[in-house]
Design an enzyme around this catalytic site. Structure first.
Site, short mmCIF file in Angstrom:
data_model
loop_
_atom_site.label_atom_id
_atom_site.label_comp_id
_atom_site.label_asym_id
_atom_site.label_seq_id
_atom_site.Cartn_x
_atom_site.Cartn_y
_atom_site.Cartn_z
N CYS A 91 0.87 -1.02 -0.03
CA CYS A 91 0.01 -0.15 -0.19
C CYS A 91 0.74 1.18 0.17
CB CYS A 91 -1.07 -0.04 1.22
SG CYS A 91 -2.29 -1.41 1.05
N HIS A 358 -8.76 3.59 -2.48
CA HIS A 358 -7.50 3.11 -2.12
C HIS A 358 -7.15 2.57 -3.26
CE1 HIS A 358 -3.71 1.93 -0.45
NE2 HIS A 358 -4.41 0.86 0.18
N CYS A 388 -0.20 2.55 6.25
CA CYS A 388 0.13 1.15 6.69
C CYS A 388 0.21 0.28 5.79
CB CYS A 388 -0.84 0.70 7.70
SG CYS A 388 -2.60 0.83 6.72
N GLY A 390 0.90 -4.00 4.29
CA GLY A 390 0.61 -5.18 4.45
C GLY A 390 1.67 -6.07 4.97
#
Length: 402
Positions: A91, A358, A388, A390
Protein backbone atom coordinates in the site's frame (compact mmCIF):
# COMPACT_ATOMS: atom_id res chain seq x y z
CA UNK A 1 23.25 16.94 -0.08
CA UNK A 2 21.00 18.51 -2.74
CA UNK A 3 17.36 19.13 -1.87
CA UNK A 4 14.58 17.36 -3.76
CA UNK A 5 11.85 19.84 -4.63
CA UNK A 6 8.24 19.06 -5.54
CA UNK A 7 7.29 21.06 -8.62
CA UNK A 8 3.87 19.62 -9.45
CA UNK A 9 1.52 16.71 -8.89
CA UNK A 10 -1.62 15.38 -10.52
CA UNK A 11 -3.94 12.44 -10.15
CA UNK A 12 -6.84 10.85 -11.93
CA UNK A 13 -10.25 10.61 -10.32
CA UNK A 14 -10.78 7.32 -8.52
CA UNK A 15 -13.23 5.01 -10.28
CA UNK A 16 -15.08 2.15 -8.60
CA UNK A 17 -12.91 -0.94 -8.88
CA UNK A 18 -15.63 -3.14 -10.32
CA UNK A 19 -16.81 -4.18 -13.77
CA UNK A 20 -19.43 -1.41 -13.67
CA UNK A 21 -16.91 1.23 -12.61
CA UNK A 22 -16.28 4.12 -14.99
CA UNK A 23 -12.58 3.29 -15.42
CA UNK A 24 -13.00 -0.45 -16.01
CA UNK A 25 -12.71 0.10 -19.76
CA UNK A 26 -9.34 1.86 -19.30
CA UNK A 27 -6.28 -0.40 -19.46
CA UNK A 28 -3.69 -0.23 -16.72
CA UNK A 29 -1.22 1.30 -19.19
CA UNK A 30 -3.67 3.97 -20.32
CA UNK A 31 -4.50 4.77 -16.70
CA UNK A 32 -0.82 5.13 -15.74
CA UNK A 33 -0.24 7.34 -18.78
CA UNK A 34 -2.80 9.99 -17.78
CA UNK A 35 -0.89 11.73 -14.93
CA UNK A 36 2.45 11.45 -16.73
CA UNK A 37 1.08 13.13 -19.83
CA UNK A 38 -0.57 15.81 -17.69
CA UNK A 39 2.71 16.61 -15.92
CA UNK A 40 4.49 16.88 -19.27
CA UNK A 41 1.87 19.22 -20.71
CA UNK A 42 1.29 21.34 -17.60
CA UNK A 43 5.01 21.99 -17.13
CA UNK A 44 6.07 22.17 -20.79
CA UNK A 45 8.68 19.48 -20.25
CA UNK A 46 10.91 18.98 -23.30
CA UNK A 47 11.27 15.50 -24.70
CA UNK A 48 13.82 13.36 -22.82
CA UNK A 49 14.15 15.90 -19.98
CA UNK A 50 13.00 13.48 -17.25
CA UNK A 51 15.75 11.23 -15.89
CA UNK A 52 13.51 8.46 -14.57
CA UNK A 53 9.91 7.47 -13.87
CA UNK A 54 9.24 5.40 -10.73
CA UNK A 55 5.74 3.95 -10.41
CA UNK A 56 4.25 1.90 -7.62
CA UNK A 57 2.12 -1.02 -8.79
CA UNK A 58 1.14 -3.58 -6.16
CA UNK A 59 0.01 -6.28 -8.58
CA UNK A 60 2.36 -5.92 -11.57
CA UNK A 61 0.98 -8.86 -13.57
CA UNK A 62 -0.94 -9.26 -16.80
CA UNK A 63 -1.54 -5.93 -18.48
CA UNK A 64 -0.05 -4.13 -15.44
CA UNK A 65 3.18 -6.12 -15.64
CA UNK A 66 6.34 -5.91 -17.73
CA UNK A 67 7.64 -2.69 -16.13
CA UNK A 68 4.58 -0.56 -16.87
CA UNK A 69 6.50 2.59 -15.86
CA UNK A 70 8.72 2.43 -18.93
CA UNK A 71 5.83 2.00 -21.32
CA UNK A 72 3.67 4.61 -19.60
CA UNK A 73 6.55 7.08 -20.04
CA UNK A 74 6.66 6.27 -23.75
CA UNK A 75 2.89 6.44 -24.05
CA UNK A 76 2.86 9.84 -22.33
CA UNK A 77 5.33 11.26 -24.84
CA UNK A 78 8.13 11.84 -22.34
CA UNK A 79 10.67 10.58 -24.86
CA UNK A 80 12.40 7.33 -25.70
CA UNK A 81 15.42 8.17 -23.52
CA UNK A 82 13.25 8.29 -20.38
CA UNK A 83 13.49 5.00 -18.46
CA UNK A 84 10.99 3.65 -15.97
CA UNK A 85 10.88 1.23 -13.07
CA UNK A 86 8.00 -0.39 -11.22
CA UNK A 87 8.21 -0.95 -7.46
CA UNK A 88 6.00 -2.54 -4.84
CA UNK A 89 5.84 -2.07 -1.12
CA UNK A 90 2.16 -2.96 -1.04
CA UNK A 91 0.00 0.00 0.00
CA UNK A 92 2.92 2.42 0.39
CA UNK A 93 4.22 1.84 -3.14
CA UNK A 94 3.15 5.25 -4.45
CA UNK A 95 4.76 7.12 -1.56
CA UNK A 96 7.90 5.02 -1.78
CA UNK A 97 8.05 5.78 -5.51
CA UNK A 98 8.14 9.47 -4.60
CA UNK A 99 10.79 8.79 -1.96
CA UNK A 100 12.87 6.75 -4.41
CA UNK A 101 12.63 9.60 -6.92
CA UNK A 102 13.66 12.08 -4.23
CA UNK A 103 16.60 9.88 -3.22
CA UNK A 104 17.91 9.88 -6.79
CA UNK A 105 17.87 13.67 -6.76
CA UNK A 106 19.27 14.03 -3.24
CA UNK A 107 22.16 11.71 -4.16
CA UNK A 108 23.02 13.99 -7.08
CA UNK A 109 22.60 11.25 -9.67
CA UNK A 110 19.43 12.57 -11.33
CA UNK A 111 18.00 16.04 -11.87
CA UNK A 112 14.32 15.55 -12.76
CA UNK A 113 12.32 12.46 -11.77
CA UNK A 114 8.64 11.52 -11.64
CA UNK A 115 7.39 9.33 -8.80
CA UNK A 116 3.87 7.98 -8.56
CA UNK A 117 1.75 4.92 -8.98
CA UNK A 118 -1.16 3.26 -10.73
CA UNK A 119 -3.58 0.46 -9.96
CA UNK A 120 -6.41 -0.84 -12.11
CA UNK A 121 -8.12 -2.91 -9.44
CA UNK A 122 -11.15 -3.63 -11.61
CA UNK A 123 -8.99 -5.19 -14.31
CA UNK A 124 -6.12 -6.73 -12.31
CA UNK A 125 -7.64 -8.05 -9.11
CA UNK A 126 -6.14 -7.51 -5.67
CA UNK A 127 -3.72 -10.33 -4.84
CA UNK A 128 -3.34 -11.32 -8.50
CA UNK A 129 0.43 -11.51 -8.14
CA UNK A 130 0.21 -14.15 -5.39
CA UNK A 131 3.05 -14.62 -2.92
CA UNK A 132 4.37 -16.76 -0.08
CA UNK A 133 3.02 -14.65 2.77
CA UNK A 134 -0.55 -16.00 2.74
CA UNK A 135 0.12 -19.32 1.00
CA UNK A 136 3.33 -20.89 2.31
CA UNK A 137 2.88 -22.36 5.82
CA UNK A 138 6.58 -21.79 6.58
CA UNK A 139 5.86 -18.06 6.28
CA UNK A 140 2.17 -17.78 7.15
CA UNK A 141 2.34 -19.64 10.48
CA UNK A 142 5.25 -17.81 12.20
CA UNK A 143 4.01 -14.46 10.83
CA UNK A 144 0.48 -15.14 12.17
CA UNK A 145 -1.02 -14.46 8.75
CA UNK A 146 -4.59 -13.22 8.75
CA UNK A 147 -6.51 -10.99 6.34
CA UNK A 148 -6.00 -7.28 6.92
CA UNK A 149 -9.60 -6.71 7.95
CA UNK A 150 -9.16 -9.06 10.88
CA UNK A 151 -5.98 -7.24 11.85
CA UNK A 152 -7.96 -3.99 11.75
CA UNK A 153 -10.55 -5.51 14.08
CA UNK A 154 -7.76 -6.74 16.35
CA UNK A 155 -6.46 -3.17 16.55
CA UNK A 156 -9.94 -1.89 17.41
CA UNK A 157 -10.27 -4.50 20.13
CA UNK A 158 -6.82 -4.01 21.65
CA UNK A 159 -6.99 -0.22 21.70
CA UNK A 160 -10.63 0.14 22.68
CA UNK A 161 -12.43 1.41 19.57
CA UNK A 162 -16.13 0.60 19.40
CA UNK A 163 -18.40 0.14 16.39
CA UNK A 164 -19.67 3.69 16.97
CA UNK A 165 -16.09 4.98 17.00
CA UNK A 166 -15.16 3.49 13.64
CA UNK A 167 -18.50 4.34 12.05
CA UNK A 168 -18.27 7.90 13.32
CA UNK A 169 -14.84 8.25 11.74
CA UNK A 170 -16.21 6.89 8.44
CA UNK A 171 -19.03 9.43 8.38
CA UNK A 172 -16.48 12.19 8.97
CA UNK A 173 -14.36 10.97 6.04
CA UNK A 174 -17.37 11.08 3.72
CA UNK A 175 -18.38 14.55 4.89
CA UNK A 176 -14.88 15.95 4.54
CA UNK A 177 -14.38 14.48 1.06
CA UNK A 178 -17.71 15.83 -0.14
CA UNK A 179 -16.89 19.28 1.24
CA UNK A 180 -13.48 19.23 -0.44
CA UNK A 181 -15.08 18.50 -3.81
CA UNK A 182 -17.87 21.03 -3.26
CA UNK A 183 -15.36 23.76 -2.43
CA UNK A 184 -13.12 22.93 -5.40
CA UNK A 185 -10.11 21.89 -3.35
CA UNK A 186 -9.16 19.15 -5.84
CA UNK A 187 -9.84 21.08 -9.04
CA UNK A 188 -6.22 21.96 -9.84
CA UNK A 189 -4.85 18.49 -9.20
CA UNK A 190 -7.40 16.04 -10.62
CA UNK A 191 -7.16 15.51 -14.38
CA UNK A 192 -10.04 13.76 -16.17
CA UNK A 193 -9.62 10.39 -17.84
CA UNK A 194 -10.69 10.53 -21.49
CA UNK A 195 -11.29 7.95 -24.20
CA UNK A 196 -9.53 7.78 -27.57
CA UNK A 197 -12.01 10.31 -28.97
CA UNK A 198 -11.18 12.84 -26.28
CA UNK A 199 -14.51 12.39 -24.51
CA UNK A 200 -14.38 12.44 -20.70
CA UNK A 201 -14.92 9.08 -19.06
CA UNK A 202 -14.53 10.24 -15.47
CA UNK A 203 -13.77 13.64 -13.95
CA UNK A 204 -14.70 13.16 -10.28
CA UNK A 205 -14.06 10.53 -7.63
CA UNK A 206 -16.74 7.89 -8.09
CA UNK A 207 -16.62 5.98 -4.80
CA UNK A 208 -17.94 8.71 -2.49
CA UNK A 209 -21.20 8.30 -0.59
CA UNK A 210 -21.80 11.76 0.91
CA UNK A 211 -25.23 10.79 2.25
CA UNK A 212 -23.65 8.25 4.63
CA UNK A 213 -24.93 8.49 8.21
CA UNK A 214 -24.43 6.57 11.43
CA UNK A 215 -27.87 5.09 10.86
CA UNK A 216 -27.09 3.83 7.36
CA UNK A 217 -23.77 2.33 8.49
CA UNK A 218 -25.52 0.60 11.39
CA UNK A 219 -27.37 -1.54 8.83
CA UNK A 220 -24.12 -3.14 7.62
CA UNK A 221 -22.92 -6.41 9.10
CA UNK A 222 -19.24 -6.82 10.08
CA UNK A 223 -17.30 -8.07 7.07
CA UNK A 224 -14.72 -10.28 8.73
CA UNK A 225 -16.44 -12.12 11.60
CA UNK A 226 -17.68 -15.09 9.56
CA UNK A 227 -14.36 -15.45 7.73
CA UNK A 228 -12.47 -15.39 11.01
CA UNK A 229 -14.66 -18.10 12.52
CA UNK A 230 -14.71 -20.38 9.47
CA UNK A 231 -11.00 -20.18 8.62
CA UNK A 232 -9.68 -20.18 12.18
CA UNK A 233 -8.32 -16.64 12.07
CA UNK A 234 -10.05 -15.91 15.38
CA UNK A 235 -7.63 -18.33 17.01
CA UNK A 236 -4.68 -16.87 15.12
CA UNK A 237 -5.54 -13.36 16.31
CA UNK A 238 -5.82 -14.42 19.94
CA UNK A 239 -2.68 -16.56 19.75
CA UNK A 240 -0.72 -13.59 18.39
CA UNK A 241 -2.15 -11.31 21.10
CA UNK A 242 -3.20 -13.44 24.08
CA UNK A 243 -4.09 -10.34 26.08
CA UNK A 244 -7.15 -10.11 23.81
CA UNK A 245 -9.75 -12.62 25.00
CA UNK A 246 -12.17 -12.08 22.12
CA UNK A 247 -11.96 -10.04 18.93
CA UNK A 248 -14.67 -7.41 18.55
CA UNK A 249 -15.55 -7.30 14.84
CA UNK A 250 -16.46 -3.72 13.91
CA UNK A 251 -15.24 -3.16 10.35
CA UNK A 252 -17.34 -3.41 7.21
CA UNK A 253 -17.40 -1.93 3.70
CA UNK A 254 -18.58 1.43 5.01
CA UNK A 255 -15.65 2.09 7.36
CA UNK A 256 -12.91 0.45 5.30
CA UNK A 257 -11.05 1.73 2.25
CA UNK A 258 -12.77 1.33 -1.10
CA UNK A 259 -11.45 -0.77 -3.98
CA UNK A 260 -10.91 1.66 -6.87
CA UNK A 261 -8.94 2.34 -10.05
CA UNK A 262 -6.63 5.34 -10.22
CA UNK A 263 -3.19 6.80 -10.92
CA UNK A 264 -1.14 9.70 -9.60
CA UNK A 265 2.27 11.26 -10.19
CA UNK A 266 4.58 13.82 -8.59
CA UNK A 267 7.23 15.83 -10.44
CA UNK A 268 10.42 16.24 -8.42
CA UNK A 269 13.72 17.85 -9.25
CA UNK A 270 16.79 19.64 -8.06
CA UNK A 271 16.94 23.42 -7.73
CA UNK A 272 19.02 23.57 -10.89
CA UNK A 273 16.54 21.48 -12.87
CA UNK A 274 13.72 23.76 -11.80
CA UNK A 275 15.62 26.84 -12.92
CA UNK A 276 16.52 25.19 -16.24
CA UNK A 277 12.90 24.36 -17.07
CA UNK A 278 11.27 27.43 -15.57
CA UNK A 279 9.58 25.52 -12.76
CA UNK A 280 8.56 27.02 -9.44
CA UNK A 281 9.14 24.78 -6.41
CA UNK A 282 6.09 24.21 -4.23
CA UNK A 283 7.68 22.14 -1.47
CA UNK A 284 10.68 19.99 -0.68
CA UNK A 285 11.12 16.54 0.73
CA UNK A 286 12.32 17.12 4.29
CA UNK A 287 12.76 13.48 5.39
CA UNK A 288 11.43 9.97 4.83
CA UNK A 289 11.71 6.56 6.44
CA UNK A 290 10.54 2.94 6.27
CA UNK A 291 10.17 0.38 9.03
CA UNK A 292 9.03 -3.15 9.68
CA UNK A 293 6.31 -3.62 12.29
CA UNK A 294 4.57 -6.52 13.94
CA UNK A 295 3.12 -8.70 11.13
CA UNK A 296 0.04 -9.95 12.98
CA UNK A 297 -1.25 -6.54 14.06
CA UNK A 298 0.15 -5.47 10.67
CA UNK A 299 -1.49 -2.06 10.32
CA UNK A 300 0.20 -0.17 13.18
CA UNK A 301 3.31 0.55 11.09
CA UNK A 302 2.44 4.27 10.72
CA UNK A 303 2.92 4.74 14.48
CA UNK A 304 6.30 2.99 14.42
CA UNK A 305 7.63 4.71 11.33
CA UNK A 306 6.52 8.14 12.53
CA UNK A 307 8.48 7.64 15.75
CA UNK A 308 11.51 6.60 13.68
CA UNK A 309 11.11 9.56 11.33
CA UNK A 310 10.88 12.05 14.19
CA UNK A 311 14.03 10.58 15.73
CA UNK A 312 15.98 10.58 12.47
CA UNK A 313 14.86 14.05 11.37
CA UNK A 314 15.12 15.76 14.75
CA UNK A 315 11.51 16.89 14.37
CA UNK A 316 8.52 16.36 16.66
CA UNK A 317 4.75 16.38 16.52
CA UNK A 318 4.53 20.11 17.20
CA UNK A 319 6.61 20.74 14.03
CA UNK A 320 3.90 19.18 11.84
CA UNK A 321 0.96 21.29 10.71
CA UNK A 322 -1.00 18.55 8.91
CA UNK A 323 -1.03 14.77 8.95
CA UNK A 324 -2.19 12.58 6.08
CA UNK A 325 -2.66 8.90 6.90
CA UNK A 326 -4.18 6.45 4.44
CA UNK A 327 -7.57 5.33 5.69
CA UNK A 328 -7.07 1.62 5.09
CA UNK A 329 -9.50 0.99 7.95
CA UNK A 330 -10.98 3.40 10.46
CA UNK A 331 -9.17 1.81 13.40
CA UNK A 332 -5.80 2.48 11.73
CA UNK A 333 -6.39 6.23 11.85
CA UNK A 334 -7.98 6.15 15.31
CA UNK A 335 -4.97 4.30 16.71
CA UNK A 336 -2.58 6.83 15.12
CA UNK A 337 -4.53 9.75 16.58
CA UNK A 338 -4.53 8.01 19.96
CA UNK A 339 -0.81 7.19 19.89
CA UNK A 340 0.28 10.78 19.22
CA UNK A 341 -2.68 12.65 20.70
CA UNK A 342 -3.27 14.41 17.37
CA UNK A 343 -5.89 17.11 16.98
CA UNK A 344 -8.61 15.64 14.73
CA UNK A 345 -8.67 18.92 12.81
CA UNK A 346 -5.09 18.31 11.62
CA UNK A 347 -5.44 14.86 10.06
CA UNK A 348 -7.07 13.81 6.78
CA UNK A 349 -8.90 17.12 6.57
CA UNK A 350 -10.17 16.41 3.04
CA UNK A 351 -11.37 12.90 3.74
CA UNK A 352 -9.51 9.79 2.74
CA UNK A 353 -9.70 6.30 1.32
CA UNK A 354 -12.87 5.36 3.20
CA UNK A 355 -14.71 7.96 1.13
CA UNK A 356 -12.49 8.24 -1.94
CA UNK A 357 -11.03 4.74 -2.30
CA UNK A 358 -7.56 3.21 -2.17
CA UNK A 359 -5.96 2.40 -5.56
CA UNK A 360 -3.16 0.47 -3.89
CA UNK A 361 -0.04 1.47 -5.82
CA UNK A 362 -1.18 5.04 -6.43
CA UNK A 363 -2.53 6.13 -3.04
CA UNK A 364 0.73 7.26 -1.47
CA UNK A 365 1.48 9.70 -4.29
CA UNK A 366 -2.13 10.88 -4.30
CA UNK A 367 -2.32 11.72 -0.61
CA UNK A 368 1.04 13.48 -0.68
CA UNK A 369 -0.38 15.73 -3.37
CA UNK A 370 -3.61 16.22 -1.44
CA UNK A 371 -1.83 17.42 1.67
CA UNK A 372 0.47 19.70 -0.33
CA UNK A 373 -2.58 21.40 -1.82
CA UNK A 374 -4.04 21.76 1.67
CA UNK A 375 -0.83 23.31 3.01
CA UNK A 376 -1.04 25.89 0.26
CA UNK A 377 -4.77 26.50 0.71
CA UNK A 378 -4.40 27.12 4.44
CA UNK A 379 -0.96 28.76 4.27
CA UNK A 380 0.69 26.14 6.47
CA UNK A 381 4.25 24.84 6.21
CA UNK A 382 4.82 21.17 7.02
CA UNK A 383 2.99 17.88 6.59
CA UNK A 384 3.63 14.24 7.40
CA UNK A 385 2.30 11.57 5.02
CA UNK A 386 2.18 7.91 6.04
CA UNK A 387 0.57 4.57 5.20
CA UNK A 388 0.16 1.18 6.83
CA UNK A 389 1.43 -1.75 4.77
CA UNK A 390 0.62 -5.44 4.39
CA UNK A 391 2.93 -7.81 6.20
CA UNK A 392 3.58 -5.25 8.92
CA UNK A 393 5.49 -2.21 7.65
CA UNK A 394 5.21 1.56 7.57
CA UNK A 395 6.40 4.35 5.28
CA UNK A 396 6.35 8.07 6.10
CA UNK A 397 7.49 11.29 4.47
CA UNK A 398 7.69 14.87 5.74
CA UNK A 399 7.29 17.67 3.21
CA UNK A 400 7.86 21.38 3.76
CA UNK A 401 6.62 24.26 1.64
CA UNK A 402 9.21 26.59 0.14
Amino acid sequence: MPDAYIYDHVRTPRGRGKADGALHEVTALALATVPLKALRERNNLPEDSVDDVVLGVVDPVGEAGSDIARFAALSAGLGEKVPGVQISRFCASGLDAVNFAAAQIMSGQHELVIGGGAESMSRVGIGASGGAWPMDPSMAVPAYFMPQGISADLIATKYGFSRDDVDGYAVQSQQRAAKAWDEGRFKNSVVPVKDINGLTILAKDEHMRPSTTMQSLAQLQPSFAAMAAMAGFDAVAIQSHPEVEKVNYVHHAGNSSGIVDGAGAVLLGSKEAGAKHGLKPRAKIRAFANIGSEPAMMLTGPVDVTEKLFERSGMKKSDIDLFELNEAFASVVLRYIQAFDIDNAKINVNGGAIALGHPLGATGAMILGTVLDELERTNKQTALVTLCIGGGMGTATIIERV
